[in-house]
Structure formats: structure tokens, C-alpha cells
Write a protein that holds these residues in place. Structure first.
Motif, PDB file in Angstrom:
ATOM      1  N   ILE A   1      31.222  46.818  32.375  1.00 28.10           N
ATOM      2  CA  ILE A   1      31.643  45.838  33.366  1.00 28.10           C
ATOM      3  C   ILE A   1      32.290  46.584  34.528  1.00 28.10           C
ATOM      4  O   ILE A   1      33.164  47.431  34.321  1.00 28.10           O
ATOM      5  CB  ILE A   1      32.651  44.830  32.774  1.00 28.10           C
ATOM      6  N   TYR A   2      31.872  46.259  35.742  1.00 28.69           N
ATOM      7  CA  TYR A   2      32.385  46.936  36.934  1.00 28.69           C
ATOM      8  C   TYR A   2      33.195  45.966  37.799  1.00 28.69           C
ATOM      9  O   TYR A   2      32.960  44.752  37.774  1.00 28.69           O
ATOM     10  CB  TYR A   2      31.229  47.496  37.759  1.00 28.69           C
ATOM     11  N   PRO A   3      34.149  46.500  38.578  1.00 30.07           N
ATOM     12  CA  PRO A   3      34.881  45.642  39.525  1.00 30.07           C
ATOM     13  C   PRO A   3      33.931  45.037  40.555  1.00 30.07           C
ATOM     14  O   PRO A   3      32.879  45.603  40.857  1.00 30.07           O
ATOM     15  CB  PRO A   3      35.862  46.618  40.193  1.00 30.07           C
ATOM     16  N   ALA A   4      34.316  43.907  41.080  1.00 31.94           N
ATOM     17  CA  ALA A   4      33.576  43.225  42.152  1.00 31.94           C
ATOM     18  C   ALA A   4      32.141  42.910  41.759  1.00 31.94           C
ATOM     19  O   ALA A   4      31.216  43.038  42.560  1.00 31.94           O
ATOM     20  CB  ALA A   4      33.605  44.046  43.441  1.00 31.94           C
ATOM     21  N   GLU A   5      31.945  42.509  40.500  1.00 30.40           N
ATOM     22  CA  GLU A   5      30.625  42.051  40.072  1.00 30.40           C
ATOM     23  C   GLU A   5      30.782  40.877  39.112  1.00 30.40           C
ATOM     24  O   GLU A   5      31.814  40.725  38.456  1.00 30.40           O
ATOM     25  CB  GLU A   5      29.818  43.165  39.407  1.00 30.40           C
ATOM     26  N   VAL A   6      29.745  40.052  39.074  1.00 29.11           N
ATOM     27  CA  VAL A   6      29.691  38.957  38.118  1.00 29.11           C
ATOM     28  C   VAL A   6      28.679  39.348  37.049  1.00 29.11           C
ATOM     29  O   VAL A   6      27.494  39.519  37.337  1.00 29.11           O
ATOM     30  CB  VAL A   6      29.281  37.628  38.781  1.00 29.11           C
ATOM     31  N   HIS A   7      29.173  39.507  35.841  1.00 28.74           N
ATOM     32  CA  HIS A   7      28.332  39.913  34.719  1.00 28.74           C
ATOM     33  C   HIS A   7      28.178  38.698  33.807  1.00 28.74           C
ATOM     34  O   HIS A   7      29.144  38.261  33.176  1.00 28.74           O
ATOM     35  CB  HIS A   7      28.981  41.065  33.966  1.00 28.74           C
ATOM     36  N   CYS A   8      26.981  38.145  33.761  1.00 27.02           N
ATOM     37  CA  CYS A   8      26.742  36.943  32.962  1.00 27.02           C
ATOM     38  C   CYS A   8      26.360  37.317  31.546  1.00 27.02           C
ATOM     39  O   CYS A   8      25.482  38.154  31.323  1.00 27.02           O
ATOM     40  CB  CYS A   8      25.634  36.102  33.586  1.00 27.02           C
ATOM     41  N   LEU A   9      27.027  36.696  30.609  1.00 31.78           N
ATOM     42  CA  LEU A   9      26.752  36.884  29.190  1.00 31.78           C
ATOM     43  C   LEU A   9      26.029  35.629  28.710  1.00 31.78           C
ATOM     44  O   LEU A   9      26.620  34.554  28.662  1.00 31.78           O
ATOM     45  CB  LEU A   9      28.061  37.091  28.434  1.00 31.78           C
TER      46      LEU A   9
END
Length: 278
Positions: free
Chosen positions: A28-36
Motif C-alpha cells: 500500500i502506497y501513500p496517495a493511492e486508493v487500493h481496492c480490496l
């Protein structure tokens, strides 16, 4: 590329003989939306409870800002900056917006036993926090129970951001919302990303996930089907993996075979028919 803020390496979770998660690897990185993404029973809830400090993984490693951590409580996760907004939101309907905003972290005036809740400052901060997320409220003394579902979600998100969240975990934030209210929440998610937060968006609704997602990780029965950049996978491909097309095809084949067997048993051939039937 910035360093990961959260990294899971070969994380597994066992409950006795039940394998809830098996060898999960996610960055997971800053400034990103990671959809699970995943259907019921895919392991999404177990995974977020590990990140929230409720469960400790049976195997594997969790790293936060490049440091190995073993989260032993929700408070420890929150102190690090990992905030989870659950479906129930932990809001009190008969309390005001500002009271809910600072619930458990009240700002006070006065000294010793004479300290009291600083309503004026709380109202101002709550109004500003919501306005920054694009939510305008008429009166911070408004009861939370009178807000729409989308507005309540935004209140919970704004509260988490104000108290220093670096990673924002959203558990099915649009599950019980209509189209318009879901759009409000999705805009707030995009705003959180623009502020540099890492957002983990848990959902089973691809149509809600795809507009705001930067990456997708798909779970199925506790295992990862892979992580995909949005530019490398079409919405239709995500839908196909989510629907389990191979499993559906196998089920359809089994049902057709079952129907053929049932027809054969219930409808004897002409050679087996009684002579009196002629």
C-alpha cells in the motif's frame, strides 16, 4: 515511486483448522486508493482486522513505514495512523455532529474537576473538517441521526483524517447507500487521496470501486488472485474475476447434467413402456 506505507508479506491467518487467509502479499502506497475486492467469505474482514490490530497474523510480516510491526490492539494501530471506518460507523444518532466528531477525544476548557467540553472550538473544527471533504452542514449542533447515510460516512472519514490518519481503511462504505449518497462518499475518498492518504477501500461492488481505484487486489477464499494497476485491467475483467466465471460455468455444467439425469429417470424410453400404453 515513494516507499510503501503498509506492506504485508506472506500473511496467513488460521482459526483452528480454518484457513481464513493464506500467503497474502500486498503493498500500500501513500496517495493511492487500493481496492480490496472479494465476495463474502473471501477474507476481506480478516485482513482489515489484522491491519486494525484486532487480529495478529498466524504467519507472515506486517510492515508500517518500512518498519516491522506486530499490532496488538486497535489503539496501537490508531496511534501509528491506521484508522478503520467500519460499516456501523461508531456514531451516536442522538448526539450532535461536533460531539460525535470528538467522541472519546474531547477538547476541554477549564481546570481539574471543572473542565468542560469546549463546544465553540469543537463546532468550528467539525464544520471545517467536513467542509474540507466537501460536506456543508447548516449547524454543527445538528443531531447525527438526521444526517443522510452518505453524510454520516463522510463525518466518520473526516474525523479519522483530522486525528492524523495516514492509512484510511474503509469497510464497505457504500454498501447500504443509494447512487447519489455513494457518489458523495466516493468524492470524499478521492479527496482523501489528494491529501496524501493511503486509502484501503474494501468492497464487493466493482462499479463503486473502479472510478476511484488506483489498484485492485482480488481475494477468493482467503487467497489473493493478484494485484492489478487500474490502467492494466478493464472493468469487465475485474467483474469477470469477481463473478467467478469458471466456477459458474462448472456449476452450470453440473446442473445441466443433473437435469438430464432427472429427465431420464422420470421419462422412461418407449422400449420400456407398458404394452397397454399402445
Amino acid at each position: 515511486m515513494p516507499n510503501t506505507i503498509v506492506k504485508l508479506s506472506n500473511v496467513s491467518q488460521f482459526f483452528g483448522s480454518v484457513i481464513a487467509l493464506q500467503d497474502i502479499n500486498i503493498e500500500i502506497y501513500p496517495a493511492e486508493v487500493h481496492c480490496l475486492l472479494g465476495d463474502n467469505g473471501a477474507g476481506k474482514s480478516t485482513l482489515i482486522k489484522i491491519l486494525a490490530g484486532i487480529y495478529q497474523p498466524s504467519q507472515g510480516e506486517v510492515r508500517f513505514e518500512d518498519q516491522a510491526v506486530r499490532l496488538k490492539s486497535a489503539k496501537q494501530a490508531l496511534d501509528l495512523g491506521i484508522a478503520t471506518v467500519y460499516q456501523d460507523l461508531a456514531l451516536v444518532p442522538l448526539m450532535s455532529i461536533s460531539r460525535n466528531f470528538f467522541m472519546g477525544r474531547e477538547i476541554t476548557k477549564g481546570w481539574g474537576p471543572l473542565r468542560y467540553f469546549d463546544v465553540t472550538t469543537a463546532d468550528r473544527i467539525a464544520m471545517t473538517g467536513l467542509a474540507e471533504m466537501g460536506i456543508q452542514v447548516r449547524d454543527p449542533k445538528q443531531l447525527v441521526g438526521t444526517m443522510s447515510g452518505g453524510e454520516q460516512q463522510c463525518l466518520a472519514i473526516a474525523r479519522a483524517i483530522y486525528f492524523g490518519a495516514k492509512v484510511l481503511i474503509l469497510d464497505e462504505p457504500t454498501a447500504a447507500l443509494g447512487v447519489k449518497q455513494s457518489a458523495i462518499v466516493l468524492k470524499v475518498i478521492a479527496k482523501a487521496r489528494s491529501r496524501g492518504l493511503a486509502v484501503i477501500f474494501i468492497t464487493h461492488n466493482v462499479h463503486h470501486a473502479y472510478p476511484v481505484a488506483d489498484k485492485f487486489t482480488l481475494l477468493n477464499r482467503g487467497r489473493s488472485l493478484g494485484t492489478y494497476q487500474k490502467q492494466n485491467i478493464a472493468r469487465e475483467e475485474v467483474l469477470e474475476m469477481m463473478s467467478g466465471s469458471a466456477e459458474l460455468a462448472e456449476m452450470e455444467s453440473d446442473m445441466n447434467e443433473y437435469e438430464r439425469d432427472s429427465t431420464t429417470k422420470n421419462c422412461p424410453s418407449l422400449s420400456e413402456a407398458s404394452p397397454n400404453d399402445n
